[in-house]
Design an enzyme around this catalytic site. Structure first.
Site, short mmCIF file in Angstrom:
data_model
loop_
_atom_site.label_atom_id
_atom_site.label_comp_id
_atom_site.label_asym_id
_atom_site.label_seq_id
_atom_site.Cartn_x
_atom_site.Cartn_y
_atom_site.Cartn_z
N HIS A 1 5.88 2.94 11.88
CA HIS A 1 5.59 2.72 10.49
C HIS A 1 6.09 3.65 9.43
CE1 HIS A 1 3.07 2.19 6.99
NE2 HIS A 1 3.41 0.80 7.19
N HIS B 1 -1.82 -7.30 14.04
CA HIS B 1 -1.12 -6.33 12.99
C HIS B 1 -0.62 -5.15 13.84
CE1 HIS B 1 -1.48 -3.57 9.49
NE2 HIS B 1 -0.28 -4.21 9.18
#
Length: 246
Positions: free
Chosen positions: A52, A10
């Site tokens: 992100h 991730h």
């Protein structure tokens, strides 16, 4: 419908390195992961960068929005020291730099199109076109390609228009009631969902519909085994130190 790796690191290195940095990719590789998930949005000059949050401050030192700065300016910002002093000097990498590293190390990519508010279409188009260009030889040779994914339906539609040859996955937190019709309209190959919102019965329905099923973010070996037994095809994890790649 899932020709891709089963376990993905991730944001590159999970909990062991600053997310969405080249250091994270190196960390994931050190644990044997040759499949990663990361996020791409646009800098002010339209260059795709790997980050992100649309706002600076959490993982990237600074203030304002990612879309306020050029890719070069973001690359000069501090994106690693927050995690640990050994990562000081890591900047926000360009999408191109991350692809270059992954291709050199033969790391497969789940590329999440992560548009800043108001940039859904532009980000979907730019990321899809860049991916198509970076993988022109692989497309011509019929090799395994990265998978594009997004929560944004507008971004997925834009990506489909820009590069229809690239497969796409639809990201949701909880799979909605109309998932089958929407997935068909979007022409996606997979649904990606929060594993905590998934049931065995729904997993079976998705698989019966001929779609790939991917979960985020699975952090215990026990849960990973349970989901795989349900028919889940793949998942990303922060605990690359606990869950072995496969």
């Amino acid at each position: 419908m899932w020709p891709y790796p089963r376990t993905l690191a991730h944001r590159g290195g999970g909990t062991l390195a600053p997310e969405n940095t080249l250091a994270a990719l190196r960390c994931g590789l050190a644990y044997g992961y040759r499949a990663v998930e990361f996020d791409v949005m646009l800098a002010s000059d339209g260059v795709p960068v790997v980050v992100h949050d649309p706002e600076l401050g959490r993982t990237v030192a600074g203030s304002g929005q990612v879309s306020d700065y050029t890719a070069a300016q973001l690359g000069a910002m501090e994106a690693g020291a927050w995690f640990g002093p050994q990562f000081a000097g890591e900047g926000v990498p360009t999408f191109e730099a991350v692809v270059d590293y992954c291709k050199a190390q033969r790391i497969w990519m789940n590329i999440e199109i992560k548009p800043a508010p108001g940039f859904d279409v532009a980000t979907g188009e730019a990321v899809a076109r860049a991916t198509r260009d970076y993988f022109a030889k692989e497309i011509a040779a019929g090799e395994l390609l990265p998978l594009l994914s997004s929560f944004s339906i507008a971004a997925l539609e834009a990506a489909r228009q820009a590069a229809p040859e690239l497969a796409r996955g639809w990201l949701v937190e909880q799979i909605p009631d109309d998932w089958a019709n929407t997935a068909k309209q979007l022409e996606v190959v997979a649904l990606h969902c929060d594993h905590q919102q998934l049931t065995r019965a729904l997993a079976l329905e998705v698989k019966k519909a001929g779609l790939g099923l991917f979960c985020y973010t699975v952090n215990t070996p026990e849960r990973a085994s349970e989901l795989l037994a349900w028919g889940v095809d793949g998942f990303c994890t922060d605990r690359i130190d606990l869950i072995k790649p496969s």
